[in-house]
Design an enzyme around this catalytic site. Structure first.
Site, PDB file in Angstrom:
ATOM      1  N   CYS A 134      -8.800   6.726   5.536  1.00  0.00           N
ATOM      2  CA  CYS A 134      -7.291   6.939   5.907  1.00  0.00           C
ATOM      3  C   CYS A 134      -7.070   5.667   6.775  1.00  0.00           C
ATOM      4  O   CYS A 134      -6.270   4.884   6.488  1.00  0.00           O
ATOM      5  CB  CYS A 134      -6.434   8.079   6.125  1.00  0.00           C
ATOM      6  SG  CYS A 134      -7.356   8.702   4.775  1.00  0.00           S
ATOM      7  N   ARG A 151      -3.917  16.050   0.930  1.00  0.00           N
ATOM      8  CA  ARG A 151      -3.655  15.351  -0.248  1.00  0.00           C
ATOM      9  C   ARG A 151      -2.625  17.389  -0.561  1.00  0.00           C
ATOM     10  O   ARG A 151      -2.766  17.551  -1.433  1.00  0.00           O
ATOM     11  CB  ARG A 151      -4.738  16.257  -0.919  1.00  0.00           C
ATOM     12  CG  ARG A 151      -5.985  15.335  -0.631  1.00  0.00           C
ATOM     13  CD  ARG A 151      -7.372  15.447  -2.204  1.00  0.00           C
ATOM     14  NE  ARG A 151      -8.457  14.590  -1.657  1.00  0.00           N
ATOM     15  CZ  ARG A 151      -9.866  15.252  -1.829  1.00  0.00           C
ATOM     16  NH1 ARG A 151      -9.766  16.609  -2.655  1.00  0.00           N
ATOM     17  NH2 ARG A 151     -11.203  14.202  -1.505  1.00  0.00           N
ATOM     18  N   ARG A 157       1.071  -1.208   0.372  1.00  0.00           N
ATOM     19  CA  ARG A 157       0.275  -0.182   0.035  1.00  0.00           C
ATOM     20  C   ARG A 157       0.702   1.597   0.254  1.00  0.00           C
ATOM     21  O   ARG A 157       1.733   1.518   0.270  1.00  0.00           O
ATOM     22  CB  ARG A 157      -0.558  -0.256   1.270  1.00  0.00           C
ATOM     23  CG  ARG A 157      -2.118   1.529   1.614  1.00  0.00           C
ATOM     24  CD  ARG A 157      -2.930   1.545   2.215  1.00  0.00           C
ATOM     25  NE  ARG A 157      -3.319   2.923   2.231  1.00  0.00           N
ATOM     26  CZ  ARG A 157      -3.929   3.191   1.454  1.00  0.00           C
ATOM     27  NH1 ARG A 157      -4.579   2.564   0.495  1.00  0.00           N
ATOM     28  NH2 ARG A 157      -4.774   4.124   1.463  1.00  0.00           N
ATOM     29  N   ARG A 203      -1.172  16.210  -4.748  1.00  0.00           N
ATOM     30  CA  ARG A 203      -0.365  15.029  -4.078  1.00  0.00           C
ATOM     31  C   ARG A 203       0.127  14.874  -5.178  1.00  0.00           C
ATOM     32  O   ARG A 203       1.403  14.903  -5.022  1.00  0.00           O
ATOM     33  CB  ARG A 203      -0.556  13.955  -3.566  1.00  0.00           C
ATOM     34  CG  ARG A 203      -2.098  14.084  -2.030  1.00  0.00           C
ATOM     35  CD  ARG A 203      -2.531  12.503  -2.116  1.00  0.00           C
ATOM     36  NE  ARG A 203      -3.661  12.803  -2.973  1.00  0.00           N
ATOM     37  CZ  ARG A 203      -4.376  11.653  -1.830  1.00  0.00           C
ATOM     38  NH1 ARG A 203      -4.087  10.572  -1.530  1.00  0.00           N
ATOM     39  NH2 ARG A 203      -5.861  11.564  -3.335  1.00  0.00           N
ATOM     40  N   GLU A 220      -0.606  10.249   3.788  1.00  0.00           N
ATOM     41  CA  GLU A 220      -0.905  11.434   5.574  1.00  0.00           C
ATOM     42  C   GLU A 220      -2.195  11.758   5.198  1.00  0.00           C
ATOM     43  O   GLU A 220      -2.552  12.342   4.555  1.00  0.00           O
ATOM     44  CB  GLU A 220      -0.042  11.939   5.829  1.00  0.00           C
ATOM     45  CG  GLU A 220      -0.147  12.843   6.929  1.00  0.00           C
ATOM     46  CD  GLU A 220       1.322  13.938   7.683  1.00  0.00           C
ATOM     47  OE1 GLU A 220       1.570  14.182   6.351  1.00  0.00           O
ATOM     48  OE2 GLU A 220       1.217  13.496   8.590  1.00  0.00           O
ATOM     49  N   CYS A 221      -2.468  11.239   7.105  1.00  0.00           N
ATOM     50  CA  CYS A 221      -3.907  12.051   7.048  1.00  0.00           C
ATOM     51  C   CYS A 221      -4.641  11.939   8.513  1.00  0.00           C
ATOM     52  O   CYS A 221      -4.115  11.413   9.532  1.00  0.00           O
ATOM     53  CB  CYS A 221      -5.234  11.413   6.302  1.00  0.00           C
ATOM     54  SG  CYS A 221      -7.417  12.373   7.424  1.00  0.00           S
ATOM     55  N   ASP A 244      -6.687  18.402  -6.353  1.00  0.00           N
ATOM     56  CA  ASP A 244      -5.821  16.926  -5.775  1.00  0.00           C
ATOM     57  C   ASP A 244      -4.512  17.738  -5.784  1.00  0.00           C
ATOM     58  O   ASP A 244      -4.516  18.127  -6.866  1.00  0.00           O
ATOM     59  CB  ASP A 244      -6.307  16.144  -5.848  1.00  0.00           C
ATOM     60  CG  ASP A 244      -5.488  14.919  -5.124  1.00  0.00           C
ATOM     61  OD1 ASP A 244      -4.089  15.079  -4.575  1.00  0.00           O
ATOM     62  OD2 ASP A 244      -5.730  14.340  -4.640  1.00  0.00           O
ATOM     63  N   SER A 271      -5.562  -0.303  -2.574  1.00  0.00           N
ATOM     64  CA  SER A 271      -5.240   0.495  -2.908  1.00  0.00           C
ATOM     65  C   SER A 271      -6.815   0.762  -4.032  1.00  0.00           C
ATOM     66  O   SER A 271      -6.691  -0.267  -4.947  1.00  0.00           O
ATOM     67  CB  SER A 271      -4.349   2.114  -3.316  1.00  0.00           C
ATOM     68  OG  SER A 271      -4.429   2.848  -3.703  1.00  0.00           O
ATOM     69  N   LYS A 305      -2.723   6.731  -8.239  1.00  0.00           N
ATOM     70  CA  LYS A 305      -1.428   5.302  -7.424  1.00  0.00           C
ATOM     71  C   LYS A 305      -1.172   4.688  -8.935  1.00  0.00           C
ATOM     72  O   LYS A 305       0.076   4.469  -8.787  1.00  0.00           O
ATOM     73  CB  LYS A 305      -1.779   5.112  -6.282  1.00  0.00           C
ATOM     74  CG  LYS A 305      -1.832   6.429  -5.168  1.00  0.00           C
ATOM     75  CD  LYS A 305      -2.262   5.881  -4.142  1.00  0.00           C
ATOM     76  CE  LYS A 305      -2.437   7.035  -2.923  1.00  0.00           C
ATOM     77  NZ  LYS A 305      -3.595   6.388  -1.448  1.00  0.00           N
TER      78      LYS A 305
END
Lengths: 428, 428
Positions: free
Chosen positions: B270, B301, B252, B341, B256-257, B339, B363, B368
């Protein structure tokens, strides 16, 4: 519900006739930059913090918003995904709970590392926003339901009881939370660290490898938005009660530790202490008090995680094994200091919330205790981490800290005790 | 066990006779700065990354080490707690597990945002260290026992079984973990984002409010240590197996969250997805495979937590309530993008670990998935988050993402479904 400013791209001040409290006088160094009078009695006198990158002449600070995430914003612009002229539509984003103003906001030297008006810019700087200034919130306040497995376990074992108001039967705690970005007023930050403002500016420039030369070339800009993580606060109960010393306040100030807070590494007590504090906060709210957890982004004692992991290896491999009497020495060998967190700025958030008295501080740290009391906040009682919550491998850290002055209601380990290897080897 | 370099303060190169592979030729712009040949076949040819602040002439990068924590280092120096000339004693800090070298390390364009040699500098740049260069690790590798309440629950309910090797009876998972700081090779980072290097440098400078003017003035310096958070990787099983496509890899990549990962906020999935992935990784290791969780510091994000909370308020207060069909729009109004990220750099870590095939990607993110496969890594199967782990209030996010292209083995919600208000109001 506030309405977002819908003005076109920045209007030159002077062109748009604004309300009388907008200072259109050109700043010594800018063309239309508004002055900041730190710790002024009202928002209007203080003036907005303007860190925009789209209209340079409006800037009245060094640095920009969102801390280090400005680097990601740059990637968004570079890749064409984001217009550099985007202005935030702040419709419906205002705080769910009004915080302050409190007397502490305008007492000189009380709040030096955050903007007390940072959550309410759409309201208090509406005129400046309408005049085309790109002002961003540095604080956001919202509500959440937080569900922690440790709280569910406490419910199941009977340590916590659901009341449907502060804690639901399925383990959700009701909180008000706020994210706070750092906003540093350099003259007073320097005073906190016992150095001159000139020295602080020079060292900030040199030790970062030359970040923001304006630190040394623009002494007229006194506010710095450093690209570091800020704080998140979680309030259990009514936020207004935080400022009332007659209401019992249970509080923890917690420094980030990703390895334990998220992943549950057993080498330290970070997550156990955090979840214990949340349990205490919920209980406090349920008996008519209020609870607070302030979470600071200071990974690995503000040394970062690479340094932290290097120190772990040095501790585990040293001759004699992982002992409390060498605990601080190993960090100092690698990092040059035992700790880089500097609690000096931490109490600003507490003053922002109007806190004058903490009835139960859920922390054993003497550095946090000293910083809070030095900031003019009374602490009645300290709550230590129950022994049963200390993982075996974290005994080294706990012993070392108690010997160095951490609060404990029990015995402080002596020199012989500190020499005993209590930590695991790396290969076990 | 390596021994730390004990040389006195930086020796002028040329004065100390070093081994032949040290390039003492003065760099175009420096006096003793060693050249970096990115993606060279060996560490000796590549050369060390030198971000020291104590000897400016040795620097061959823009920025410095420890990301934004360099600001805290500055505070340590300003307050007198740290000598600006401190050199890290690296005794016993070397990696617990040797990673690589792998062919990917020297394939052009494969790894552009981290230093593959960053964990092994004490070994591969021993001569340069002895010659007085202050070289710091940008990666640290250690071992840990991680204990998550969700894993304990899985043990109790029988979904996981202890084996004493990967998982103990008390719920501790045995991991190898690495902290990785970003090291950007600007020419190739620009290529990833489809812009010119000159544009990337200019925008990085402008959108950060003028951070590091060397980005625009020193085009000879091609490597940048940005002050942003990096990645932490957790390996379940033998790290060497990651590079063996015959060994089943469960992986995975997690962003971060803090609100969910640490505090369990129920507005997103998350932490549930993270702990589900850890369970999958442990099971994978137990059946002879290997597991990987790569945790990236990209809060909210990569917009930061203040922006995230502003968006929460806008979602909850909008006319019609919190609906999936407005989910991305609310972020875009506030932030200008849906977003930030940018998964473009994320796969570098996977290439560093020698990964060529992921058997089970835990995921649902198409971004990703696309980034990983574009980086030359095969993905066999995607593992979705079981419905039972989705908190009620997170249904809005999940529906919106599935409609936007997230992987799901089930039905994609249609337009009518997306219009239903499924999120809580702020006051409930």
């Amino acid at each position: 519900m506030e309405v977002a400013p819908k003005s076109p791209d920045p209007v030159a001040p002077g062109a748009a006739p604004g309300p009388s409290h907008i200072r259109l006088t050109s700043h010594a160094s800018g063309h239309g930059a508004l002055p900041i009078h730190w710790a002024a009695a009202s928002a209007a006198e203080r003036g907005p913090v303007v860190g925009t990158t789209s209209k340079r002449s409006h800037r009245n600070v060094i640095g920009t918003h969102s801390g280090s995430y400005s680097v990601y914003r740059a990637l968004a612009v570079a890749s064409g995904a984001l217009s550099p002229h985007h202005k935030a539509d702040l419709t419906n984003t205002s705080p769910t709970d009004v915080i302050g103003p409190y007397p502490q906001w305008s007492e000189p030297g009380r709040i030096v590392s955050m903007d007390p008006w940072g959550a309410r810019i759409a309201e208090v700087f509406a005129a400046e926003l309408a005049a085309g200034y790109d002002i961003r919130p540095t604080i956001a306040v919202t509500k959440a339901h937080v569900i922690l497995p440790e709280v569910i376990e406490a419910l199941q074992s009977g340590r916590l009881k659901a009341d449907g108001k502060f804690l639901t039967a399925n383990g959700a705690a009701m909180v008000t939370k706020a994210a706070i970005e750092p906003v540093w007023y350099l003259p007073e930050v320097a005073r906190r660290f016992g150095c001159t403002e000139a020295d602080l500016r020079r060292v900030l420039f040199e030790e970062t490898g030359g970040m923001y030369p304006e630190l040394v070339t623009r002494s007229d800009l006194e506010v710095f938005l450093p690209p570091i993580g800020g704080q998140t606060i979680y309030i259990f109960g009514n936020p207004r009660d935080l400022a009332n010393p007659a209401v019992e306040l249970t509080a923890r100030v917690h420094d980030e530790c990703n390895g334990s807070d998220v992943f549950g590494s057993d080498i330290c007590t970070c997550r156990p202490y955090l979840t214990h504090a949340i349990e205490e906060c919920i209980q406090g709210a349920q008996r008519g008090g209020v609870g607070l957890v302030a979470y600071s982004r200071k990974e690995g004692r503000a040394l970062g995680e690479v340094t932290k992991f290097l120190v772990y290896n040095a501790r585990k491999r040293q001759l004699g094994g992982d002992t409390a009497d060498q605990y601080f020495a190993r960090t100092e060998c690698v990092a040059g200091v035992q700790d880089m967190r500097f609690q000096e700025l931490m109490p600003d958030t507490l003053n922002w919330l109007g806190i004058t008295k903490i009835h139960r501080l859920v922390s054993m740290s003497n550095m946090k205790f000293d910083a809070i009391t030095k900031a003019g906040i009374e602490i009645v009682e300290r709550v230590n981490l129950p022994d049963a919550l200390i993982p075996d491998d974290a005994r080294v850290e706990m012993d070392a800290k108690m010997a160095a002055g951490y609060f404990t209601p029990g015995a402080v380990p002596d020199a012989d005790e500190l020499k005993k290897a209590k930590g695991r080897q790396l290969d076990t």
